[in-house]
Design a protein around this motif. Structure first.
Motif, short mmCIF file in Angstrom:
data_model
loop_
_atom_site.label_atom_id
_atom_site.label_comp_id
_atom_site.label_asym_id
_atom_site.label_seq_id
_atom_site.Cartn_x
_atom_site.Cartn_y
_atom_site.Cartn_z
N GLN A 1 -10.21 -2.07 -4.20
CA GLN A 1 -10.43 -0.53 -4.63
C GLN A 1 -12.05 -0.36 -4.27
OE1 GLN A 1 -8.48 1.82 -4.74
NE2 GLN A 1 -10.11 3.53 -5.41
N MET A 2 -12.76 -1.35 -4.67
CA MET A 2 -14.24 -1.09 -4.62
C MET A 2 -14.60 -1.26 -3.28
SD MET A 2 -16.40 -2.65 -8.00
CE MET A 2 -15.45 -4.08 -8.10
N GLY B 1 0.99 3.90 -15.48
CA GLY B 1 0.47 4.21 -14.21
C GLY B 1 0.14 3.10 -13.32
N HIS B 2 -0.05 3.37 -12.12
CA HIS B 2 -0.56 2.17 -11.06
C HIS B 2 -1.72 2.54 -10.34
CE1 HIS B 2 3.58 0.58 -11.61
NE2 HIS B 2 4.17 1.99 -11.76
N PRO B 3 -2.97 1.59 -10.53
CA PRO B 3 -4.18 2.08 -10.11
C PRO B 3 -4.43 2.40 -8.78
CG PRO B 3 -4.41 0.53 -11.98
CD PRO B 3 -2.78 0.21 -11.50
N LEU B 4 -3.72 1.86 -7.82
CA LEU B 4 -3.89 1.83 -6.36
C LEU B 4 -2.76 2.77 -5.91
CD1 LEU B 4 -4.82 -1.68 -5.17
CD2 LEU B 4 -6.29 0.18 -5.82
N SER B 5 -2.30 3.69 -6.48
CA SER B 5 -1.16 4.62 -6.34
C SER B 5 -2.14 5.63 -6.05
CB SER B 5 -0.07 4.89 -7.07
OG SER B 5 -0.62 5.32 -8.20
N GLN B 6 -1.58 6.55 -5.07
CA GLN B 6 -2.28 7.88 -4.82
C GLN B 6 -2.36 9.07 -6.04
OE1 GLN B 6 -0.70 9.50 -1.17
NE2 GLN B 6 -1.62 7.57 0.08
N ASN B 7 -1.11 8.96 -6.63
CA ASN B 7 -1.14 10.18 -7.79
C ASN B 7 -1.78 9.34 -9.06
OD1 ASN B 7 0.68 8.15 -8.32
ND2 ASN B 7 2.21 9.87 -8.41
N TYR B 8 -2.63 8.35 -9.08
CA TYR B 8 -2.93 7.75 -10.37
C TYR B 8 -4.03 8.59 -11.08
CZ TYR B 8 -5.05 4.25 -13.56
OH TYR B 8 -5.46 3.65 -14.66
N ASP B 9 -3.62 8.65 -12.27
CA ASP B 9 -4.81 9.54 -13.21
C ASP B 9 -5.57 8.72 -14.16
OD1 ASP B 9 -5.93 11.25 -14.89
OD2 ASP B 9 -4.26 12.23 -15.83
N GLN B 10 -6.84 8.24 -13.58
CA GLN B 10 -7.67 7.34 -14.26
C GLN B 10 -8.30 8.04 -15.68
OE1 GLN B 10 -10.97 6.78 -12.04
NE2 GLN B 10 -11.72 8.70 -11.66
N GLU C 1 0.87 -1.21 -0.04
CA GLU C 1 0.00 -0.12 -0.02
C GLU C 1 0.89 1.28 0.04
OE1 GLU C 1 -1.98 0.64 3.61
OE2 GLU C 1 -1.17 -0.85 4.66
N GLU C 2 0.21 2.34 -0.35
CA GLU C 2 1.03 3.48 -0.38
C GLU C 2 0.06 4.45 0.67
OE1 GLU C 2 1.81 7.82 -3.17
OE2 GLU C 2 0.77 5.98 -3.91
N PRO D 1 -12.50 0.97 4.82
CA PRO D 1 -11.27 0.74 4.86
C PRO D 1 -10.21 1.55 4.43
CG PRO D 1 -12.71 -1.22 4.38
CD PRO D 1 -13.48 0.12 4.20
N GLY D 2 -8.95 1.86 5.13
CA GLY D 2 -8.06 2.58 4.46
C GLY D 2 -7.49 1.60 3.36
N ARG D 3 -7.18 0.17 3.66
CA ARG D 3 -6.84 -0.61 2.85
C ARG D 3 -7.43 -2.09 2.72
NH1 ARG D 3 -5.44 -3.27 -1.26
NH2 ARG D 3 -3.45 -3.75 -1.72
N PHE D 4 -7.57 -2.48 1.81
CA PHE D 4 -8.46 -3.79 1.82
C PHE D 4 -7.78 -4.72 0.94
CE2 PHE D 4 -11.99 -6.82 0.83
CZ PHE D 4 -12.49 -6.89 2.16
N LYS D 5 -7.31 -5.63 1.22
CA LYS D 5 -6.37 -6.71 0.60
C LYS D 5 -6.89 -8.05 0.68
CE LYS D 5 -3.31 -8.79 -1.81
NZ LYS D 5 -2.98 -8.84 -3.10
N ILE D 6 -7.44 -8.80 -0.38
CA ILE D 6 -7.83 -10.04 -0.63
C ILE D 6 -6.75 -11.20 -0.80
CG2 ILE D 6 -9.47 -11.60 -1.70
CD1 ILE D 6 -10.93 -8.90 -2.83
#
Length: 556
Positions: A227-228, A149-158, A72-73, A512-517
């Motif tokens: 992420q959802m 880019g990296h979709p779960l990073s804070q600066n990701y531009d979707q 996580e970031e 959640p701040g982070r949710f990992k499966i």
């Protein structure tokens, strides 16, 4: 890459560190800080000491199961968290936290110590952006290689445009490029082939008729479920999502994984009556899952659709009917709630219990039919015995769990080894087979169906006699749940495919701040090259079928 195995001294009496301080003493100067997670002590280390730390924990402390890697970031750093436990003592847990700076997120890879870290770290690189030194094949795993880019990073531009090369649209009549010296052939299997059990692409290299290399290519069904879940509230909004991970049969098992993590995180005690209902429903889901696995496996191995596949679907449909009576749904149940279940057993209760007992009475004959038609079938035996061999130490290094691990003789089952629900109060056995091959994994699933039936019957006996005024289906759960900021937990259940775990980091809000499966299919699928190299393509197809993967859970 050769598998690195621990080399204990013969005859030595092994005394493992048990307390947090003993583990800290073992790690010594490697530890720079300590944390306390809900389920385990946490040790913070430098990013250049990952391999030495994990090797000490594995070889000298007995933590031989890297169950999950969470990345996580944070606001001021990146983090990789290695969740370690033991196949011999599941309740011994430790978390190794590896922070890196925001401007240089580089950490040493754990892959030379635990092979399962290969895919987990590739996912962390793909979605978060952490770079792992010494990783043998650090490339994207869920997204195309050309993704920006990296979709779960804070600066990701979707909104950033993506580049797709569409190589599959190249001229099929273009010149074939071959090496002047070489006798191998590249074969694509999937991603739209029935034997791949979903949208899985298996890149296969043949040397003559034998498999020289296998590279499972996943990500075709990636929906960013983690992420959802991070955008939903603990109390009600997350629970519908677990049904859609292993969407084939394991809905209640998936729901329980989230429920267990969130309940322990929020200190919620589930009533005993609701625990029994949960246990009964979960075992029905296990039977349904194993029936699907057995039917599709026979279809993969010798193409028997008319008899075996339809027999398995027949018995699975009976289970689905029971679950529909209980939950109102045949697949996407959404029946569990934090603190219990959404409603009591259907009325009239006597009819519901009779429906269950009728099914349990028919099941032994049905299982006997499967043994006559499948395990006693000479063609299936010749195709599965001594094929897809997965030695126990290799299975452990890859983090294999469930029937895949138990088919390699690994006596590991979270229902017994880390008790939850009502399993500890019931009589049942953990099933293992020592063959380590495709046939053993089939036998484990068939025998586990019988054990699930034992559990269900005991649950029905208890529910029938339960006093009416003590039928509490839910605990008194607050309307809004806000765990303390930076509270962290990893909890898992024994799903039909293996260890299904959830990591949650709270951030002080109701989400959640982070949710990992932690998907068992994700880790189990990594073993396919180990089982298939040197064998034939039909054997590789059988090995893939024996893993019983569902791509909705692999990709998430």
């Amino acid at each position: 890459m050769s598998l690195e195995e621990p080399t204990p001294d013969e005859g030595a009496v092994e005394v493992l560190p048990t307390t947090d301080d003993e583990i800290a003493e073992l790690l010594g100067d490697l530890v720079v800080d300590r944390e306390e997670h809900v389920n385990a002590p946490g040790f913070v280390i430098r990013p250049d000491t990952v391999q030495e730390t994990l090797r000490r924990l594995r070889d000298e402390a007995g933590f031989d199961h890297l169950s999950c890697v969470t990345a996580e970031e944070r606001e001021d750093r990146y983090e990789s968290i290695y969740h370690l436990t033991s196949f011999d003592d599941r309740q011994r847990e430790v978390s190794v936290i590896v922070p890196t700076t925001k401007d240089d997120p580089v950490s040493e890879s754990a892959e030379p110590v635990f092979r399962t870290a290969d895919w987990h770290e590739r996912e962390a690189y793909d979605l978060i952006g952490i770079d792992y030194e010494d990783h043998p094949d650090l490339r994207r795993i869920l997204l195309p290689d050309t993704w920006q880019g990296h979709p779960l990073s804070q600066n990701y531009d979707q909104d950033r445009p993506q580049i797709v090369t569409l190589k599959e649209w190249e001229n099929p009549l273009a010149d074939d490029h071959r090496e002047e010296e070489g006798d191998t052939m590249y074969v694509n299997i999937g991603p739209h082939h029935p034997a791949t059990h979903g949208v899985l692409h298996v890149k296969t290299v043949l040397d003559g008729e034998q498999v020289a290399d296998v590279d499972p290519d996943i990500g075709y069904l990636h929906r960013c479920e983690e992420q959802m879940c991070q955008t939903k509230t603990y109390r009600h909004q997350i629970m519908p999502y677990p049904d859609r991970w292993d969407y084939a049969s394991s809905g209640l098992l998936n729901e329980w994984a989230y429920a267990r993590a969130a309940e322990d995180l929020n200190d919620i005690e589930v009533p005993e009556y609701a625990q029994i209902i949960r246990t009964m429903g979960a075992e029905f889901c296990r039977i349904a899952s194993h029936m699907l696995a057995v039917g599709t496996f026979a279809l993969d191995v010798y193409g028997d659709f008319t008899a075996i596949f339809m027999y398995a679907m027949r018995d699975r449909e009976k289970v689905q009917s029971v679950l529909e009576e209980l939950t109102g749904q045949r697949m996407m149940f959404n029946y569990f709630r934090l603190g219990g279940v959404v409603w009591d057993l259907p009325e009239p209760r006597e009819d519901f219990f009779e429906m269950i007992r009728d099914y349990l009475d028919e099941l032994p004959q049905a299982v006997e039919e499967y043994h006559d038609l499948i395990t006693g079938n000479e063609i299936l035996q010749s195709r599965t015995i001594d094929t897809g061999v997965l030695p126990p130490e290799v299975a452990k290094s890859y983090g294999a769990t469930g029937p895949v691990a138990r088919g390699s003789g690994i006596d590991y089952d979270l229902r017994r080894d880390d008790p939850y629900g009502y399993y500890e109060e019931l009589e049942w056995d953990v099933i293992t087979e020592d063959g380590c091959d495709n046939f053993s994994r089939l036998l484990v699933r068939l025998r586990e169906v019988e054990e699930s039936a034992k559990i269900i019957e005991q649950c029905v006996d208890l529910l029938e006699d339960w006093p009416e005024d003590e039928r509490n289906i839910q605990a008194n759960v607050p309307r809004t749940l806000r765990p303390d900021d930076d509270t962290e937990i990893y909890r898992a259940v024994e799903a039909a495919k293996g260890e299904l775990g959830i990591y949650i980091r709270a951030d002080g809000t109701e989400k959640p701040g982070r949710f990992k499966i932690r998907s068992p299919c994700f880790s189990n699928l990594q073993t396919l090259p180990e089982m298939s190299t040197g064998e034939y393509i039909p054997d590789m197809v059988a090995s893939l079928g024996s893993l019983d993967i569902v791509l909705g859970e692999v990709d998430r």
